[in-house]
Design an enzyme around this catalytic site. Structure first.
Site, PDB file in Angstrom:
ATOM      1  CD  GLU A   7      -1.687  -2.023   2.280  1.00 15.54           C
ATOM      2  OE1 GLU A   7      -2.599  -2.488   2.929  1.00 15.54           O
ATOM      3  OE2 GLU A   7      -0.505  -2.388   2.395  1.00 15.54           O
ATOM      4  CG  ASP A  80      -1.792  -3.150   5.788  1.00 17.62           C
ATOM      5  OD1 ASP A  80      -0.572  -3.354   5.667  1.00 17.62           O
ATOM      6  OD2 ASP A  80      -2.274  -2.035   6.068  1.00 17.62           O
ATOM      7  CG  ASP A  82      -6.649  -5.140   7.471  1.00 18.04           C
ATOM      8  OD1 ASP A  82      -6.443  -5.093   6.242  1.00 18.04           O
ATOM      9  OD2 ASP A  82      -6.562  -4.133   8.200  1.00 18.04           O
ATOM     10  CD  GLU A  84     -10.638  -0.980   4.103  1.00 20.26           C
ATOM     11  OE1 GLU A  84     -11.050  -0.218   3.209  1.00 20.26           O
ATOM     12  OE2 GLU A  84     -11.415  -1.544   4.907  1.00 20.26           O
ATOM     13  CE1 TYR A 304      -1.859  -3.663   9.089  1.00 16.70           C
ATOM     14  CE2 TYR A 304      -3.547  -5.105   9.981  1.00 16.70           C
ATOM     15  CZ  TYR A 304      -3.170  -4.072   9.142  1.00 16.70           C
ATOM     16  OH  TYR A 304      -4.108  -3.439   8.368  1.00 16.70           O
ATOM     17  NE  ARG A 306      -5.620   0.728  10.043  1.00 18.41           N
ATOM     18  CZ  ARG A 306      -4.465   1.248   9.627  1.00 18.41           C
ATOM     19  NH1 ARG A 306      -3.460   0.433   9.334  1.00 18.41           N
ATOM     20  NH2 ARG A 306      -4.303   2.558   9.506  1.00 18.41           N
ATOM     21  CG  HIS A 351      -4.302 -10.271  12.249  1.00 18.74           C
ATOM     22  ND1 HIS A 351      -5.007  -9.203  11.751  1.00 18.74           N
ATOM     23  CD2 HIS A 351      -4.182 -11.150  11.220  1.00 18.74           C
ATOM     24  CE1 HIS A 351      -5.304  -9.414  10.477  1.00 18.74           C
ATOM     25  NE2 HIS A 351      -4.808 -10.595  10.139  1.00 18.74           N
TER      26      HIS A 351
END
Length: 776
Positions: A7, A80, A82, A84, A304, A306, A351
């Site tokens: 990203e 990432d 997740d 998103e 990470y 989130r 996670h």
């Protein structure tokens, strides 16, 4: 050549150093396409087709991806780990498919890692997978829900409640939480209560404090002593009474460490301990995750960010335990590793918790590599991670019951000491609202021992309204209710501020009148969709989509059927009906409690005096207007929009009010400036000769201010007298942090329970003495 897409450029830079020359790492700069902000981006009548568009900003990044993808043998999607991130990878792959750049899906390799370290990145590259379409669909469903609510509800708001900008699916529920707390505070009626403290001496002359707990065999509860008269009666009966120790209880309390950080708990602790907002916390954490240049090498410092998982990898736990042993010794290391389970409702991603990628990088060693805020946040994460695997804190609790000589009174004395500091050695969790833990010791006592009563201390208290939400306590409440997700809390808060629905004063959320208008409208006309359980249940539904247990299109269909029907019914309501409902809902807020003198005064038009004020809605929002219009044209804005009007409450008819003449004959004014309300003596003569002014202290409301109190404020600081022992003057004043007494150049806060204007010289001396003894 193998193309790796992440990203952010910072992440690309870090990963590029870990991979060989055969890899090319580039950034997508977040989402490459999204639903445009216009009608028709989601089509319920066409199977909820979603019309994605590539933004102008993303075009140049897409062109670079296309150019390099044409030359690549394989495309690694390393966004990432997740929903998103999965969605971004899917969008990149979809664009490359649609443009026929890549026709063979086996060229796409989805890789994910929880930390940006060489070991983690190489392991991910060696074990690629396909895109998880269930995670993608869960994100698409969330995006479609938010779009459908926003673009369907907002036009209704504009038509039925002019001046209100928009409403969001989750933000509206968060706003309701803030508004309902404000309503609690406004309706709260303070209640007086007293307790009676006793300064005691044991047989060896050691002093300690006890609190009266029973009278005539009847246990005292919080409101048993309701006023000064009742307190005085008990004090008179207590005079001359000494006590004996009737029983002693000793127990040891074990306090276990908190779980390692998840997104929400990191935001809460950073708010409490560092004063960071949720948005700032996430921005700093993102940099620590993506990589910091240390000694010429870019290193991802934390995992990470989130996540709502509280687990740690076995390798991380082994490293933490080893460091505890080396740094603090075996007595701080539990026999077995600690294992944590999530307590939050709707915890989703499997996670790891947020932790340093290398525990040996202790905060002190990074002081020259990180800026101040980065170091403070990293230090917080490092300490929390260490503490979660340390031994428990042991607290020795002692309680003693004391009985008076005539057996009519019982008092209770308590004390606690930390027998073993355990994880407190490096870390203690903060609290939102309440008192910090005190380490209060009792001297040695034995059953039957005679106790002398040195002093009887009746103390007045008043119940306090619940506190407004801080960022930390709001995030905690959202998490408890299962509303939103770790990655959304910061944006929820930002949107509420951007829309002018809330303001932050002294780190607490205050809803604006505009925010309250929106909330009462939604509660009245879209009740189901701002209910806490409904919003949380929708999160559970999205989780089931992510787990492959539910079809995302059927979820959207079920939601839209009821929501669209609700919209149709509200569209039929006349604006007059909406105004009538909103005014009734906000009646207490705007005018006060019905049947009171204050209500009648606030309801009366201040211009013509025989008209009554009522709520109206205009182009620029809500305002109060006189019932005698057009003969009386008085108006008062109660909500503000970006185009017009300043917000105010009914009590603030304007920003200047004449209170009357002081003893010298000068007019005393109540005024509002950029830093709040203040009183002013006389007019401004020149820039050099400013009139005397005094800020209104907390607890004094502008609408309740009298001339007498205003004159007292203007005469501050005032001399209370000279100290009985030193002969030095003692003054009383009100400053930035509230009322104080000043003695020998030092300032001591006056407790909230004491009226600063009625404080006596003797009380002032006692306040000064108590500070010297280290008491609150």
């Amino acid at each position: 050549m193998k193309l790796v897409i992440v990203e952010s450029p910072a992440k690309a830079k870090t990963i590029n150093k870990y991979l060989g020359n055969q890899y090319k790492v580039i950034a997508s700069f977040g989402h490459i396409r999204d639903l445009p902000s216009k009608n028709g981006s989601v089509l319920p009548e066409d199977g909820f087709a979603m019309k994605y568009e590539i933004s102008d900003k993303s075009s140049k990044y897409i062109n670079e991806i296309i150019k390099l993808a044409k030359q690549a043998d394989e495309v690694y999607l390393a966004t990432d780990p997740d929903r998103e991130g999965e969605s971004i990878s899917w969008h990149v792959a979809e664009v490359l498919r649609e443009k026929k750049i890549i026709k063979d899906d086996t060229k796409f390799k989805r890789i994910a890692f929880n930390e940006i370290t060489k070991k983690a990145v190489l392991a991910a590259v060696a074990n690629p997978r396909i895109i998880d379409i269930d995670l993608v669909n869960a994100q698409q469903a969330r995006r479609a829900l938010d779009y459908l609510v926003g673009f369907t509800l907002s036009p209704i708001l504009w038509r039925k409640l002019p001046g209100c900008r928009s409403a969001g699916r989750v933000q509206s529920v968060a706003l309701r939480i803030i508004c309902e707390r404000e309503d609690e505070i406004e309706r709260f009626k303070t209640q007086e209560y007293w307790d009676i403290g006793l300064d005691m001496l044991n047989s060896k002359g050691d002093q300690f404090t006890a609190t009266l707990s029973a009278v005539d065999g009847k246990k005292l509860d919080k409101f048993s002593i309701a006023n000064e008269e009742s307190a005085d009666k008990i004090v008179n009966r207590l005079k001359g009474q000494d006590f004996k120790v009737s029983s002693i209880q000793k127990k040891q309390q074990k306090r276990n460490p908190s779980a390692p950080f998840i997104t929400s708990s990191l935001q809460q602790e950073a708010s409490r301990k560092l004063g960071f907002g949720a948005k700032k916390t996430m921005q700093i954490a993102q940099k620590l995750y993506e990589g910091i240049d240390i000694g010429g090498e870019t290193v991802g410092l934390i995992t990470y960010i989130r996540t709502d998982g509280v687990t740690l990898s076995s390798e991380a736990v082994d490293n933490i335990r080893s460091l505890i042993q080396d740094k603090y010794g075996s007595k701080y290391l539990p026999q077995l590793p600690r294992i944590y389970k999530s307590k939050s409702k709707n915890a989703q991603e499997a996670h790891e918790a947020i932790r340093p990628t290398d525990m040996l990088l202790i905060p002190e060693s990074l002081s020259s590599e990180l800026d101040k805020d980065q170091l403070r946040l990293y230090d917080l994460i490092w300490k929390r991670t260490m503490a979660c695997q340390m031994e428990s804190v042991l607290i020795d609790m002692v309680g003693a019951d004391l009985v008076s000589d005539d057996n009519n009174f019982t008092a209770r004395a308590t004390g606690s000491t930390i027998a073993f500091d355990g994880f407190y050695k490096i870390y203690q969790e903060g609290i939102d609202d309440g008192k910090d833990e005190e380490n209060k010791m009792l001297p040695p006592l034995s059953e039957g021992e005679s106790i002398d009563t040195k002093k009887i201390k009746p103390e007045q208290h008043f119940t306090e309204a619940p506190p407004r939400y801080s960022e930390a306590s709001l995030v905690k409440r959202l998490e408890e209710l299962g509303i939103g997700r770790p990655s959304t809390y910061a944006s929820i808060i930002s949107v509420l501020q951007d829309r002018k629905y809330v303001e932050i004063e002294k780190k607490r959320f205050h809803p604006t009148n505009l925010g309250r208008l929106v909330t009462v409208f939604l509660i009245g006309f879209f009740t189901k969709y701002v209910e806490y359980d409904f919003t949380a249940d929708l999160e559970t539904d999205l989780d089931e989509v992510a787990e492959g247990k539910r079809n995302w299109l059927s979820l959207l269909s079920d939601f839209w059927l009821g929501f669209n029907e609700n919209v149709g019914k509200v569209s039929e309501h006349k604006i007059a009906d909406v105004i009538d409902y909103v005014e009734k809902s906000l009646d207490f807020h705007l005018f006060g409690e019905q049947g009171t003198k204050k209500y009648e005064e606030n309801k009366k038009c201040p211009s013509c005096s025989n008209g009554a004020l009522s709520l109206k809605l205009g182009k620029y929002g809500a305002f109060l207007a006189c019932s005698n219009y057009p003969d009386c044209t008085y108006k008062k804005t109660v909500s503000k929009t970006e185009e017009g009007g300043e917000e105010g409450s009914i009590a603030q008819v304007d920003n200047t009010k004449e209170l009357g003449l002081d003893p010298s004959g000068q007019m005393v004014y109540l005024k509002k400036g950029p830093y709040g309300w203040y009183v002013q003596l006389g007019e401004v003569v020149s820039k050099k000769e400013k009139p005397k002014r005094s800020q209104l202290p907390d607890g004094v409301k502008p609408e309740d201010l009298t001339l007498e109190v205003a004159v007292k404020l203007l005469n501050l600081p005032m001399l209370l007298g000279k100290h009985s022992e030193s002969g030095e003057e003692i003054h009383m004043g009100i400053g930035k942090y509230g009322p104080y007494v000043k003695y020998m150049g030092k300032f001591t806060s006056i407790p909230k329970a004491i009226d600063p204007f009625s404080v006596s010289l003797a009380e002032a001396e006692e306040i000064i003495a108590s500070k010297g003894k280290g008491k609150k």
